[in-house]
Design an enzyme around this catalytic site. Structure first.
Site, short mmCIF file in Angstrom:
data_model
loop_
_atom_site.label_atom_id
_atom_site.label_comp_id
_atom_site.label_asym_id
_atom_site.label_seq_id
_atom_site.Cartn_x
_atom_site.Cartn_y
_atom_site.Cartn_z
N LYS A 48 1.91 -17.57 -1.08
CA LYS A 48 1.16 -16.91 -0.02
C LYS A 48 1.52 -15.44 0.05
O LYS A 48 2.52 -15.00 -0.53
CB LYS A 48 1.44 -17.60 1.32
CG LYS A 48 2.90 -17.56 1.75
CD LYS A 48 3.13 -18.34 3.02
CE LYS A 48 4.61 -18.34 3.42
NZ LYS A 48 4.85 -19.06 4.68
N ARG A 75 5.42 -25.48 16.00
CA ARG A 75 4.44 -24.52 15.53
C ARG A 75 3.10 -25.21 15.34
O ARG A 75 2.14 -24.91 16.04
CB ARG A 75 4.94 -23.85 14.24
CG ARG A 75 4.10 -22.70 13.76
CD ARG A 75 4.79 -21.93 12.65
NE ARG A 75 5.04 -22.73 11.45
CZ ARG A 75 5.63 -22.27 10.36
NH1 ARG A 75 6.06 -21.01 10.34
NH2 ARG A 75 5.82 -23.03 9.31
N TYR A 89 10.48 15.02 11.05
CA TYR A 89 9.96 14.86 12.40
C TYR A 89 11.07 14.53 13.39
O TYR A 89 11.93 13.69 13.14
CB TYR A 89 8.91 13.76 12.44
CG TYR A 89 7.66 14.07 11.66
CD1 TYR A 89 6.79 15.08 12.07
CD2 TYR A 89 7.34 13.35 10.51
CE1 TYR A 89 5.65 15.37 11.36
CE2 TYR A 89 6.20 13.63 9.78
CZ TYR A 89 5.35 14.64 10.21
OH TYR A 89 4.21 14.94 9.49
N MET A 97 5.41 9.18 6.71
CA MET A 97 4.41 8.26 6.19
C MET A 97 4.43 8.19 4.67
O MET A 97 4.29 7.12 4.08
CB MET A 97 3.01 8.65 6.66
CG MET A 97 1.91 7.71 6.17
SD MET A 97 0.25 8.17 6.68
CE MET A 97 0.30 7.75 8.41
#
Length: 418
Positions: free
Chosen positions: A52, A158, A312, A363
């Site tokens: 998956k 679940r 940043y 980013m």
């Protein structure tokens, strides 16, 4: 080394920005390292390779191709979209009929897609009695039969038919008796029964056969449902309870726990749990190795003057002149902001050296402090994958798990296969 693009629109160009190098030979070694001990005590047990999330970010096409070449004929995914894509891939890889290779959806399948499930020979998981009834209705209306495995909720809380206490177990046995006895005529082909252990990767503080082990409690609940079905003459073809962690532990502690199949997930890709030796088990980390190595390159070197800050927010400032290397990888690639401060490896002409990421990860770029190190522009950098400990350290830093970090490596990172 063969280059395979993840997206057709992304050209594979000369030069390195960033890449994930996938070692399919390591994948194959891991597959046998996990399966061989199981087969020693349970020769009939078959592997279910969990692929998956694009094979945990490694790329489903080469991963499935490699495992198929080793004889694996049973795969598991999370959803119908993944299952249909996998079936199409398997049709490309082999001329065998669909029935020769099984695909199990471990999660939810919308009942409205009964016809698609049947057309592609995909096995659905039944989440509950209500889910089974709805899937039956759509299958009958479409004139098809859908193969199914019933999930038991033994403690994961679940999905699954409830099986936490004697009352729930009794009701579930009755419900599954009706399903297995008459499901095929009603649009379903009942084929398997499974549960999922919630803490098999950490439940090692007590011996496996003690009643206070959650894993053993879940296993006992599963066995009661199975024995109840057996007493009614019902024997599911595929019984499976072991995920990766349990598949490693059960051959040594509880051979019958291997059952008909084991689901091999994260450990296929070189990560997982490391059990203490006193539990009498074998450490998976000692027997598996990372399949993915994330690499980038130094694109720029500059001096950070005293009093100036990096990136940043100015979270890192220089008390003295610092030499910084810029790396062209950031959180849009899956190299997340939490990795600020992490050590990465620079492969220099004088040997390998490590340096920390400083300032906030951007980013598309990040910076490392390479003061007094022989690092130059174009120096190759390994972010993780030389050892399993590297990604585990990143996971600890980000307060998460290796599974998540592998899946976070985005489509912008080319996968290169060897």
């Amino acid at each position: 080394m063969n280059h395979i693009r993840l997206h057709e629109d992304f050209p594979m160009l000369p030069g390195l920005r960033a890449r994930a190098v996938i070692d399919t030979s390591a994948l194959i070694r891991n597959y046998h390292a996990l399966l061989d001990p199981v087969r020693e005590v349970s020769p009939h047990t078959q592997p279910i390779a969990v692929v998956k999330a694009d094979a945990y970010g490694h790329g489903i096409r080469p991963v499935v191709g490699a495992l198929y070449g080793e004889g694996c004929r049973f795969f598991a995914v999370a959803c119908l979209e993944e299952a249909v894509a996998l079936r199409r891939l398997l049709r490309e890889l082999t001329e065998e009929p669909d029935s020769a290779t099984e695909i199990l959806i471990l999660g939810y399948s919308a009942p409205e897609n009964a016809a698609i499930l049947a057309r592609h020979g995909i096995t659905a998981t039944l989440l509950s009695e209500d889910h089974a009834r709805r899937l039956q209705t759509f299958a009958k209306d479409a004139g098809v039969r859908v193969k199914v495995h019933a999930a038991l909720d033994t403690g994961m809380n679940r999905i699954g038919y409830p099986a936490h206490n004697e009352g729930e177990i009794s009701e579930t046995v009755e419900s599954l008796t009706d399903l297995f006895a008459g499901g095929e005529a009603a649009g379903l082909i009942p084929d398997g029964l499974f549960t999922h252990f919630a803490r098999a990767d950490e439940d090692y503080d007590t011996e496996m056969n003690t009643p206070d082990s959650l894993t053993m409690t879940q296993y006992a609940r599963y066995r009661k449902v199975l024995e109840g079905l057996n007493a009614r003459g019902i024997t599911p073809r595929v019984c499976h309870v072991c995920n990766s962690a349990a598949a490693i532990r059960f051959p040594y502690a509880l051979p019958e726990g291997c059952m008909d199949a084991v689901r091999l997930g994260i450990n296929l890709y070189g990560y997982g749990v490391n059990f203490p030796q006193e539990t009498g088990t074998t450490s998976p980390i000692a027997h598996t190795e990372p399949v993915m190595k994330l690499e980038t390159v130094v694109t720029h070197i500059h001096t950070l003057h005293p009093g100036e800050t990096v990136g940043y927010g100015g979270t890192f400032s220089a008390a003295s002149p610092r030499r910084l290397a810029t790396l062209p990888i950031g959180y849009a690639d899956g190299w997340i902001r939490d990795f600020s401060g992490a050590a990465v490896t620079f492969h220099t002409a004088d040997g390998d050296v490590t340096a920390p990421i400083v300032g906030r990860v951007c980013m598309d770029q990040c910076m490392a402090d390479v003061t007094d190190l022989p690092v130059d522009v174009s120096c190759r950098v390994t972010l993780f994958g030389q050892t399993s400990e590297e990604l585990e350290a990143l996971a600890k830093r980000a307060d998460t798990i290796t599974y998540e970090l592998l899946c976070l490596i985005t489509a912008r990172i080319p996968r290169v296969y060897s």
